[in-house]
Design an enzyme around this catalytic site. Structure first.
Site, mmCIF file in Angstrom:
data_model
loop_
_atom_site.group_PDB
_atom_site.id
_atom_site.type_symbol
_atom_site.label_atom_id
_atom_site.label_comp_id
_atom_site.label_asym_id
_atom_site.label_seq_id
_atom_site.Cartn_x
_atom_site.Cartn_y
_atom_site.Cartn_z
ATOM 1 N N LYS A 97 0.666 -1.186 -0.047
ATOM 2 C CA LYS A 97 0.067 0.093 -0.029
ATOM 3 C C LYS A 97 0.823 1.217 0.188
ATOM 4 C CE LYS A 97 -3.992 1.974 2.637
ATOM 5 N NZ LYS A 97 -4.707 1.651 3.964
ATOM 6 N N SER A 172 -9.637 1.830 3.081
ATOM 7 C CA SER A 172 -8.628 2.478 2.013
ATOM 8 C C SER A 172 -7.646 1.654 1.504
ATOM 9 C CB SER A 172 -8.019 3.704 2.938
ATOM 10 O OG SER A 172 -7.216 3.149 3.976
ATOM 11 N N SER A 196 -9.787 -0.320 7.335
ATOM 12 C CA SER A 196 -9.123 -0.399 5.979
ATOM 13 C C SER A 196 -8.475 -1.582 5.286
ATOM 14 C CB SER A 196 -8.194 0.779 5.828
ATOM 15 O OG SER A 196 -9.193 2.062 5.834
HETATM 16 N N1 GLN Z 1 -12.819 3.925 6.795
HETATM 17 C C1 GLN Z 1 -12.229 4.704 7.755
HETATM 18 C C2 GLN Z 1 -11.821 6.353 7.743
HETATM 19 O O1 GLN Z 1 -12.107 6.526 6.735
HETATM 20 C C3 GLN Z 1 -10.895 3.704 8.150
HETATM 21 C C4 GLN Z 1 -9.697 4.216 7.513
HETATM 22 C C5 GLN Z 1 -8.588 3.304 7.773
HETATM 23 O O2 GLN Z 1 -8.608 2.268 8.516
HETATM 24 N N2 GLN Z 1 -7.409 3.626 7.349
HETATM 25 O O3 GLN Z 1 -11.238 6.675 8.616
#
Ligand code: GLN
Length: 510
Positions: A97, A172, A196
């Site tokens: 990532k 994400s 994420s």
């Molecule tokens: N969807 C969550 C956010 O927008 C989690 C993001 C993540 O785990 N990096 O913050």
């Protein structure tokens, strides 16, 4: 053990150049490379060919340097020929990532503000991957600074769901999950601050795991919310997930929150049956907003555990419904502080035209950050501001503690907690992008594990009638990764969901 389980349904004697190579578990590929039946270079060539065939439509990768991939693979083959030890992941491609630093390679967090930023050092996990012989296989797309649940917040382009290209892959870590699901790479790294890794794994039909906070080094991970962020594995099956976690886990003195505790062997006892297993089912997990098909798949998964002799215990996590509210205060507060460093001086982008120093910072940040990142910085700054700090941030921290206490109580009564990963299957691209609250609510089941610091995993447990994957959420007590993986493997052994693959009608291959 991995060898015994593995059988290629189409051609058990398939040669390495066979199209079915992509169906081999990573653990089997690794054994074949180690004992010389397969060359790392052939494996790299195979997956690069998949990227060429498939990524034009999936768009999982932000960058991939084919020459660098082949160079690393040849190096593994050479070292093996010379009789040198080559490591547990030798020759296995691993996609990374783009918020994890790889020295000498661009790391952008899918943000314009970091465009062109080349870190001079490797993240802790990257050093571990290199030492284990892994082949670093490109950087994957993500929501900008890991803020989002759909990968639509990437400043570069959108990644699509391999099961239905009109849908989001989740986020994400959407690029990593989609790359694994579409067979472009056997393993990938994601990061999980509020879901994420697990949510995109669920939406893409792969296995994704968030380890216990402190289990995996955050050194060299671009910080979003430091008390919540964890790096973790994404793979097609539980064993491969365990294999990758084994390499990632361990103490790193460069991360002050890294726990100095040796990692157990996550693969060794994976197939061992449980003498007794109690799964906890919180009543709060079947609340309003849960899609009917998702609910049915989870209930059927619980029945699978029951059939295998597990005890099912109804329980309550009374503070979990506050998870989203608490998370979006804590995460934004930490983000507003972490992202203060992007000022047009230290990293990446600086505005071309400005009047003075203040204007330079304003212009650089204004142009460099996307809308969601700006929203988070403003929310977090507000939550921390004088006069509001106690009402918002401190209150959120108190509720966070209660969420953790709920879990501790629950784990005195059960080994794992079972439930949905996300309230709905993958939604349509564009469906929630203008409605941040709806987007935030898709984290309702995943946020609490981050707030509590516990390990959690998603694995395939069904499909909707429209053909979209559904993930099963398993959560365990701090440092109970071994149990978590063993329970996941027991479920996987009893079901066939993980064997399904998305189709690629536009490609000429299998
Ligand atoms: N969807 C969550 C956010 O927008 C989690 C993001 C993540 O785990 N990096 O913050």
């Amino acid at each position: 053990m991995a060898e015994q389980q593995f059988s290629d349904p189409r051609n058990p004697n398939s040669s390495s150049s066979d199209e079915s190579l992509g169906e081999w578990p990573a653990s089997v590929l690794a054994e074949h490379i180690r004992d010389g039946r397969l060359k790392a270079e052939e494996v790299a060539e195979y997956f690069l060919s998949k990227v060429r065939q498939r990524d034009a439509s999936i768009r999982a990768f932000l960058r991939i340097d084919e020459e660098a991939v082949l160079r690393q693979a040849r190096q593994i083959d050479l070292r093996r020929q010379q009789g040198e030890p080559i490591g547990p992941l030798a020759g296995l491609p691993v996609a990374v990532k783009d918020n994890i630093c790889v020295g000498g390679e661009q790391t952008t967090c899918a943000s314009r503000i970091l465009e062109g930023f080349v870190p001079p050092y490797d993240a802790g996990v990257i050093t571990r991957l290199k030492d284990a012989g892994a082949v670093l296989f490109g950087k994957t797309n993500m929501d900008e600074f890991a803020m989002g649940s759909s990968t639509e917040n990437s400043a570069y382009f959108k990644t699509v769901n391999p099961w239905d290209r009109r849908c989001i892959p989740g986020g994400s870590s959407g690029g990593s999950a989609a790359a694994v699901a579409s067979g472009q790479v056997p393993l990938a790294l994601g990061t999980d601050t509020g879901g994420s890794i697990r949510q995109p794994a669920s939406h893409c039909g792969v296995v994704g795991m968030k380890p216990t906070y402190g289990r995996v080094s955050r050194y060299g991970l671009v910080a979003f919310a430091s008390s919540l962020d964890q790096i973790g594995p994404i793979a097609r099956n539980v064993r491969d997930c365990a294999l990758l976690l084994q390499v990632l886990a361990g103490h790193d003195e460069r991360d002050s929150t890294s726990i100095d505790r040796p990692a157990e062997d996550f693969c060794d006892r994976l197939e061992e049956p449980f003498e007794s297993l109690t799964i906890g089912v919180p009543r709060e997990y079947f609340a309003e907003g849960l899609d009917a098909e998702v609910e049915q798949a989870i209930r059927e998964a619980i029945a699978v555990f029951k059939d295998q002799g597990a005890q099912v215990k109804d329980l309550s996590l009374p503070h979990s419904p506050y998870g989203v509210a608490v998370y979006y205060l804590v995460a934004t507060a930490e983000a507003s502080s972490n992202l203060a460093r992007y000022d047009g001086v230290h990293y990446g982008r600086r505005a071309e035209q400005y009047e003075d120093l203040i204007d330079m910072v304003c212009q650089s940040r204004g142009q460099g950050f996307g809308a969601e990142v700006k929203r988070r910085i403003m929310l977090g700054t507000y939550a921390l501001s004088a006069g509001y700090r106690d009402a918002y941030y401190l209150k959120a921290m108190q509720v966070r503690r209660r969420i953790r206490d709920d879990f501790c109580r629950a784990f005195s009564e059960c080994d794992v907690i079972v439930g949905p990963v996300a309230p709905t299957p993958a939604f349509l691209i564009g469906e929630k992008v203008d409605d941040p609250l709806a987007m935030y609510l898709s984290d309702i089941y995943t946020n609490p594990a981050n707030l509590a610091g516990i390990p959690a995993l998603s694995l395939p447990c069904g499909f909707t009638t429209a053909g979209l994957p559904i993930g099963l959420h398993l959560q365990a007590a701090p440092f109970a990764e071994e149990t978590l993986l063993r329970v996941a493997r027991a479920f996987e052994r009893a079901t066939t969901w993980h064997e399904r693959r998305p189709s690629f009608p536009d490609a000429t291959e299998s």
